[in-house]
Each structure stands twice: as C-alpha cells, then as structure tokens.
Write a protein that holds these residues in place. Structure first.
Motif, short mmCIF file in Angstrom:
data_model
loop_
_atom_site.label_atom_id
_atom_site.label_comp_id
_atom_site.label_asym_id
_atom_site.label_seq_id
_atom_site.Cartn_x
_atom_site.Cartn_y
_atom_site.Cartn_z
N ASN A 46 39.93 38.42 37.96
CA ASN A 46 39.43 39.52 37.15
C ASN A 46 37.90 39.50 37.10
N ASP A 47 37.33 39.36 38.28
CA ASP A 47 35.87 39.27 38.34
C ASP A 47 35.31 40.23 39.41
N LEU A 48 34.00 40.26 39.49
CA LEU A 48 33.32 41.18 40.40
C LEU A 48 33.66 40.91 41.87
N GLN A 49 33.79 39.65 42.24
CA GLN A 49 34.10 39.30 43.63
C GLN A 49 35.48 39.83 44.01
N LEU B 42 36.99 42.28 42.67
CA LEU B 42 36.89 43.74 42.71
C LEU B 42 36.35 44.20 44.07
N ALA B 43 35.28 43.55 44.53
CA ALA B 43 34.68 43.92 45.82
C ALA B 43 35.69 43.71 46.94
N LYS B 44 36.41 42.61 46.88
CA LYS B 44 37.38 42.31 47.93
C LYS B 44 38.46 43.40 47.97
N TYR B 45 38.91 43.79 46.80
CA TYR B 45 39.93 44.85 46.72
C TYR B 45 39.37 46.17 47.24
N MET B 46 38.14 46.48 46.87
CA MET B 46 37.53 47.74 47.31
C MET B 46 37.38 47.80 48.83
N LYS B 47 37.22 46.64 49.45
CA LYS B 47 37.08 46.61 50.91
C LYS B 47 38.43 46.65 51.63
N SER B 48 39.50 46.44 50.89
CA SER B 48 40.82 46.36 51.52
C SER B 48 41.40 47.75 51.78
N ASP B 49 42.41 47.81 52.63
CA ASP B 49 43.06 49.09 52.93
C ASP B 49 43.85 49.64 51.76
N SER B 50 44.15 48.80 50.78
CA SER B 50 44.92 49.27 49.62
C SER B 50 44.09 50.17 48.72
N LEU C 261 29.51 44.14 48.30
CA LEU C 261 30.18 45.01 49.27
C LEU C 261 29.37 45.18 50.55
N GLY C 262 28.13 44.69 50.54
CA GLY C 262 27.24 44.91 51.68
C GLY C 262 26.64 46.31 51.69
N TRP C 263 26.59 46.94 50.54
CA TRP C 263 26.11 48.32 50.44
C TRP C 263 24.76 48.44 49.72
N GLU C 264 24.11 47.32 49.46
CA GLU C 264 22.93 47.40 48.58
C GLU C 264 21.81 48.25 49.18
N GLU C 265 21.56 48.07 50.49
CA GLU C 265 20.49 48.84 51.11
C GLU C 265 20.80 50.33 51.07
#
Ligand code: CNA
Length: 279
Positions: free
Chosen positions: A13-16, A18-26, A266-270
């Motif tokens: 239940n943390d930010l990491q 969350l990011a992992k889930y957001m990057k997944s196909d689900s 997420l690698g989206w900072e830039e």
C-alpha cells in the motif's frame, strides 16, 4: 463487503506498489476525483483550509453565512459578494499546477478514463486535458448565461466585466449574468450523473485517484465509495473519506510533491516537467 471478497491487486500500500501497478497491463483506465487542493499551489485558495480557505476569508464581504456567496436567492438580491470572489479566483489569472500537468501526462499515455473535478477553475483544460475527458461536476467559469432569460453571454465580455469589478448584465433582458457554476440547490450537470453511474455499474476503472478534496460535498464525495473492484488512492494533506479497503493507498502530503515522486517512479518525471513548462 467488497474489500473482503475481491482479490488483492497491489503488492503493497505504498507509492512503489502503485507505480508498479500503473505500469502493468491490468491498469488501463484511470479515473480521477479532484478538489480545490490540486489548485492551491496555483494560488487559488480552497474552501475549508483554516485561515487560508475562502470560507474563513469571506467575512469581509458581509455575508449572512459564507455559503451565501453561492446561493441563488442571495445572488439575486446582492451579486456583489459573488463577483468580488469571482474576480479573486478568476481562472485567467492563474497557471495550471504540476498536478494538472500530471493529468495531461496520464492522458498522453492513454491511461486517462475520466477526470471528475469539483473545481470551477478550468485549470484541467488549460493544462491540455481534452474537454471530453473532464467532468466539471460543479460547473465552471468556462461559460455563462443570464439567470432570467438564459441567454448565453460572451466569454471576453464577462472576463472584462469581472476583472474591472463590474456586474455583467444580459444584453437582451438586463438580467444578471452568472458563470455556469453550480450554486447550492441547483442540479449538477447531467453528464456527471451519467458518467458516475456508468463508472459504478460498468466498473470501467482500473484505478481511482482522489486528490486534494475534503470529500465533504455530496453527491460528488460519495462516488469514491461507490466505485468498486479497483485500487483507490488518496493524495491529500490530511486523511479524509474511508480509505480502508485492502487495495487502498493513502499518500499524505502536497499533491504536487507526491505526483512528482510518483512520476519519478514511473520514469515520467522529465515528461511531467516538459508538460508543465509548456502551460
Ligand atoms: P475543500 O473542502 O476546501 O478541501 C480541500 C482539501 O484539499 C482539504 O482536505 C485540504 O487539506 C486539501 N489540500 C489543500 N491543499 C492541498 C495540497 N497542496 N495538496 C494536497 N491536498 C491539499 O475543497 P473541495 O474541493 O473538497 O470542496 C468542494 C468545493 C470546493 C467544490 O464545490 C469546489 O467548487 C469548491 N472550490 C473550488 C476551487 C477551485 O476551483 N480551484 C477553489 C475553492 C473551492
């Protein structure tokens, strides 16, 4: 009880997680619920923060109660307080925040399903989020009409009137012109009900992110609990609502800071910074 029956989707239940889930196909469809807290860093005060909130600063306008500024009967009898406030928070004076640009970035990645906002400041569209993805549940300053004959009124003319502290009047019947902000007792836009219901019934969302809202104004607030079967994230200065399901994440702090950390993960900072610089 849904939280008991549905399988856990997130690793933690943390930010990491969350990011992992957001990057997944689900995770393909993200819905957002926004409140005034996403615009405070732009310089627009929220309602309820003690001391800085609009409600604690309305005393000088001589209102019977702070809410009167958004009541139709009061507006008819005395539109000056509303227009004083409107001048203060008029959207063209402000620039979208980093959090608004985050919404644009979600859209660029094809992940934005719907951005539900309580904000009337139009900063989501000004950040480049397409209008059809935004539901302004409480209306906005984007359009306006006469409260009597309902004739629409010109955008440039109302902006000029508000910024010059004048009361705009209908060119046809001289009635008061009011931005299409939902006042107390007025119905919310049909699009809000349609989209909220379809979200609830179809279960379209893979993720719900709730940001910068005290979750105290219904029916908007109750949508957070009616959305079932997907992880939910609260990003807010303080804890609000009921985020106690097993796939709920609560991230407390300033939304611009948290959104930056999330984008870094997420690698989206830039990309986020580029979007924001372009606003
Ligand atoms: P609210 O009740 O004032 O709550 C704001 C919430 O945001 C509070 O819980 C704050 O702790 C939190 N918050 C403030 N700053 C930040 C920050 N930087 N990062 C994270 N959290 C923060 O506002 P709501 O939107 O919940 O209330 C609904 C009303 C407010 C709607 O009807 C709006 O139309 C109305 N409103 C809109 C605007 C705007 O359009 N910008 C401004 C003020 C009020």
């Amino acid at each position: 009880n849904h939280s008991e029956s549905s399988p856990k989707v997130l690793e933690g239940n943390d930010l990491q997680s969350l990011a992992k889930y957001m990057k997944s196909d689900s995770c393909r469809n993200i819905c957002l619920m926004l409140g005034a807290g996403v615009s405070t860093s732009a310089g627009i005060p929220d309602f309820r923060s003690p001391g800085t909130g609009l409600y604690s600063n309305l005393a000088r306008l001589n209102l019977p109660c702070p809410e009167a500024v958004f009541e139709m009967d009061f507006f008819r009898s005395n539109p000056v307080p509303f227009y004083t406030l409107a001048k203060e928070i008029y959207p063209s004076r402000y620039r979208p925040t980093l959090t608004h640009s985050f919404i644009k970035v979600l859209h660029s990645h094809g992940l934005l399903h719907t951005c539900f906002t309580q904000n009337i400041d139009t900063l989501e569209r000004r950040a480049g989020v397409p209008e059809e993805k935004i539901i302004e549940a409480h209306g906005s300053f984007a359009t306006q009409k006469c409260i009597d004959c309902k004739d629409p009124y010109d955008d440039a003319k109302i902006e000029k009137a508000i910024l010059n502290s004048e009361i705009p009047r209908c060119e046809r019947c001289k009635g008061l012109v009011k931005p299409n902000i939902v006042f107390f007792g007025e119905a919310l836009p049909k699009r809000f009900y349609q989209s909220a219901l379809s979200l609830e019934l179809e279960g379209d969302a893979d993720l719900l992110i709730v940001m910068g809202t005290s979750l105290t104004v219904n029916p908007f607030a109750s949508m957070a609990d009616r959305v079932k079967g997907c992880p939910r994230v609260l990003i807010n200065l303080n804890e609000v609502g009921n985020f106690h399901r097993q796939d709920d994440i609560v991230l407390l702090g300033k939304c611009d800071d948290i959104v930056r950390r999330l984008c870094r993960e997420l690698g989206w900072e830039e990309e986020l910074d580029r979007e924001w610089e372009a606003t």
